[in-house]
Design a protein around this motif. Structure first.
Motif, PDB file in Angstrom:
ATOM      1  N   ASP A  62      12.571 -15.549   8.116  1.00 53.91           N
ATOM      2  CA  ASP A  62      11.997 -15.706   9.338  1.00 53.91           C
ATOM      3  C   ASP A  62      12.417 -16.040  11.045  1.00 53.91           C
ATOM      4  O   ASP A  62      12.307 -15.384  11.726  1.00 53.91           O
ATOM      5  N   SER A  63      13.083 -17.033   9.329  1.00 52.12           N
ATOM      6  CA  SER A  63      14.097 -17.437  11.373  1.00 52.12           C
ATOM      7  C   SER A  63      15.274 -17.215  11.432  1.00 52.12           C
ATOM      8  O   SER A  63      15.825 -17.129  12.649  1.00 52.12           O
ATOM      9  N   VAL A  64      15.293 -16.009  10.415  1.00 51.78           N
ATOM     10  CA  VAL A  64      16.503 -15.513  11.394  1.00 51.78           C
ATOM     11  C   VAL A  64      16.250 -13.603  11.242  1.00 51.78           C
ATOM     12  O   VAL A  64      17.398 -12.944  11.596  1.00 51.78           O
ATOM     13  N   LYS A  65      15.502 -12.898  10.600  1.00 48.27           N
ATOM     14  CA  LYS A  65      15.224 -11.655  11.175  1.00 48.27           C
ATOM     15  C   LYS A  65      15.561 -11.298  12.194  1.00 48.27           C
ATOM     16  O   LYS A  65      14.595 -11.664  13.612  1.00 48.27           O
TER      17      LYS A  65
ATOM     18  N   ASP B   1       4.786 -18.308   4.024  1.00 48.59           N
ATOM     19  CA  ASP B   1       5.279 -18.665   3.433  1.00 48.59           C
ATOM     20  C   ASP B   1       5.698 -19.506   2.341  1.00 48.59           C
ATOM     21  O   ASP B   1       3.939 -20.699   2.252  1.00 48.59           O
ATOM     22  N   ILE B   2       5.222 -19.878   0.911  1.00 50.12           N
ATOM     23  CA  ILE B   2       5.700 -20.741  -0.527  1.00 50.12           C
ATOM     24  C   ILE B   2       6.546 -22.096  -0.239  1.00 50.12           C
ATOM     25  O   ILE B   2       7.465 -21.869   0.327  1.00 50.12           O
ATOM     26  N   GLN B   3       5.192 -22.773   0.257  1.00 50.72           N
ATOM     27  CA  GLN B   3       5.797 -24.715   0.703  1.00 50.72           C
ATOM     28  C   GLN B   3       6.182 -25.180  -0.584  1.00 50.72           C
ATOM     29  O   GLN B   3       5.358 -24.828  -1.836  1.00 50.72           O
ATOM     30  N   MET B   4       7.298 -26.167  -0.583  1.00 49.61           N
ATOM     31  CA  MET B   4       7.830 -27.094  -1.562  1.00 49.61           C
ATOM     32  C   MET B   4       7.861 -27.963  -1.337  1.00 49.61           C
ATOM     33  O   MET B   4       8.511 -28.884  -0.648  1.00 49.61           O
ATOM     34  N   THR B   5       6.897 -29.136  -1.744  1.00 44.20           N
ATOM     35  CA  THR B   5       7.428 -30.185  -1.613  1.00 44.20           C
ATOM     36  C   THR B   5       7.215 -31.152  -2.359  1.00 44.20           C
ATOM     37  O   THR B   5       6.583 -30.877  -4.321  1.00 44.20           O
ATOM     38  N   GLN B   6       8.423 -31.914  -2.767  1.00 45.49           N
ATOM     39  CA  GLN B   6       9.135 -32.717  -3.629  1.00 45.49           C
ATOM     40  C   GLN B   6       8.459 -34.309  -3.610  1.00 45.49           C
ATOM     41  O   GLN B   6       8.263 -34.384  -1.787  1.00 45.49           O
ATOM     42  N   CYS B  23       7.408 -31.467  -7.937  1.00 48.50           N
ATOM     43  CA  CYS B  23       7.965 -30.724  -7.648  1.00 48.50           C
ATOM     44  C   CYS B  23       6.134 -29.970  -7.248  1.00 48.50           C
ATOM     45  O   CYS B  23       6.046 -30.046  -8.305  1.00 48.50           O
ATOM     46  N   ARG B  24       6.603 -29.993  -6.310  1.00 46.72           N
ATOM     47  CA  ARG B  24       4.812 -29.177  -5.781  1.00 46.72           C
ATOM     48  C   ARG B  24       4.278 -28.324  -4.957  1.00 46.72           C
ATOM     49  O   ARG B  24       5.191 -27.628  -3.971  1.00 46.72           O
ATOM     50  N   ALA B  25       3.924 -26.782  -5.157  1.00 45.50           N
ATOM     51  CA  ALA B  25       4.104 -25.179  -5.273  1.00 45.50           C
ATOM     52  C   ALA B  25       2.472 -25.248  -4.015  1.00 45.50           C
ATOM     53  O   ALA B  25       1.478 -25.453  -4.159  1.00 45.50           O
ATOM     54  N   ASN B  91      11.968 -18.974  -7.163  1.00 40.46           N
ATOM     55  CA  ASN B  91      12.192 -17.764  -6.933  1.00 40.46           C
ATOM     56  C   ASN B  91      11.462 -16.804  -7.179  1.00 40.46           C
ATOM     57  O   ASN B  91      11.746 -15.982  -8.174  1.00 40.46           O
ATOM     58  N   TYR B  92       9.679 -16.855  -6.768  1.00 45.11           N
ATOM     59  CA  TYR B  92       8.811 -16.304  -7.303  1.00 45.11           C
ATOM     60  C   TYR B  92       8.733 -14.895  -6.068  1.00 45.11           C
ATOM     61  O   TYR B  92       8.620 -13.781  -7.096  1.00 45.11           O
ATOM     62  N   ILE B  93       9.179 -15.039  -4.844  1.00 53.16           N
ATOM     63  CA  ILE B  93       9.011 -14.353  -3.824  1.00 53.16           C
ATOM     64  C   ILE B  93       9.191 -14.837  -2.439  1.00 53.16           C
ATOM     65  O   ILE B  93       9.647 -16.040  -2.277  1.00 53.16           O
ATOM     66  N   THR B  94      10.555 -14.086  -2.207  1.00 62.14           N
ATOM     67  CA  THR B  94      10.809 -14.064  -0.803  1.00 62.14           C
ATOM     68  C   THR B  94      10.050 -14.801   0.305  1.00 62.14           C
ATOM     69  O   THR B  94       9.039 -14.087   0.594  1.00 62.14           O
ATOM     70  N   PRO B  95      10.394 -16.247   0.947  1.00 62.10           N
ATOM     71  CA  PRO B  95      11.701 -16.296   1.313  1.00 62.10           C
ATOM     72  C   PRO B  95      11.827 -17.532   0.281  1.00 62.10           C
ATOM     73  O   PRO B  95      10.374 -17.804   0.340  1.00 62.10           O
TER      74      PRO B  95
END
Lengths: 119, 107
Positions: A62-65, B1-6, B23-25, B91-95
């Motif tokens: 989104d930041s570059v779209k 968007d999916i947030q990834m928390t380490q 790592c938690r999605a 890498n399940y879904i963009t971004p």
């Protein structure tokens, strides 16, 4: 040797444009999707964009779209990132990366090219 | 968007220690989870893909597990060359979002 080599980075003023290139060698380039990932100084990794093996499908953060455009030339084994309307927050080391396929992650990375946006 | 928390964000450990990074999605991602190692001034290196598959030429002391939303990277016996920053990535879904990183330092 499997290799990705980025080029095209530099110092650019806010609002201006820059085009990054990534030259691939050592693998069948048009078999794989490719990605751009960036890393601001002292920060973590941010996925920027991807393109399918044939160039038909692209995705963007989104930041570059609307400002960045990814493309590829399979005849030249090259990946590109056209960056327009650059902002200070785009300052980062830009990596190109090869997708393994089958949603298996990014197995080959270049050394990166630095983009600095500043007046 | 999916947030990834380490967690943790940083960790001090000694050579031969066993270390686990989590790592938690923010939503389920199946097994679409990768782990990377990055050393200062270097590009990231893929260690684990599809949550638990060891990338070629990566030492077997590295292992990954998990599915859905919760994942772990384990280093069974730390070696001096393992001190680095580790990132998870979905890498399940963009971004294709990355975690914020875990810096592993020498105690």
């Amino acid at each position: 040797e499997v290799q990705l080599v980025e080029s095209g980075g530099g110092l650019v003023q806010p609002g201006r444009s820059l085009r990054l290139s990534c030259a691939a060698s050592g693998f069948i380039f048009d078999d794989y999707a490719m990605h751009w990932v960036r890393q601001a100084p002292g920060k973590g990794l941010e996925w920027v964009s991807d393109i399918s093996w044939n160039g038909d499908n692209m995705g963007y953060a989104d930041s570059v779209k609307g400002r960045f455009t990814i493309s590829r030339d399979n005849a030249k084994n090259s990946l590109y990132l056209q960056m327009n309307s650059l902002r200070a927050e785009d300052t980062a080391l830009y990596y190109c990366a090869k997708d393994m396929g089958n949603s298996y992650g990014f197995d080959i990375w270049g050394q990166g090219t630095m983009v600095t946006v500043s007046s | 968007d999916i947030q990834m928390t380490q967690s943790p964000s940083s960790l001090s450990a000694s050579v031969r220690d066993r270390v686990t990074i989590t790592c938690r999605a923010s939503q389920t991602i199946g097994s679409y989870l990768n782990w990377y190692q990055q050393k200062p001034g270097k590009a990231p290196k893929l260690l684990i893909y599809a949550a638990s598959s060891l990338q070629s030429q990566v030492p077997s002391r590295f292992s990954g597990s998990g599915s859905g939303t919760d994942f772990t990277l384990t280093i069974s016996s730390l070696q001096p060359e393992d001190f680095a920053t580790y990132y998870c990535q979905q890498n399940y879904i963009t971004p294709y979002t990355f975690g914020q990183g875990t810096k592993l330092e020498i105690k």
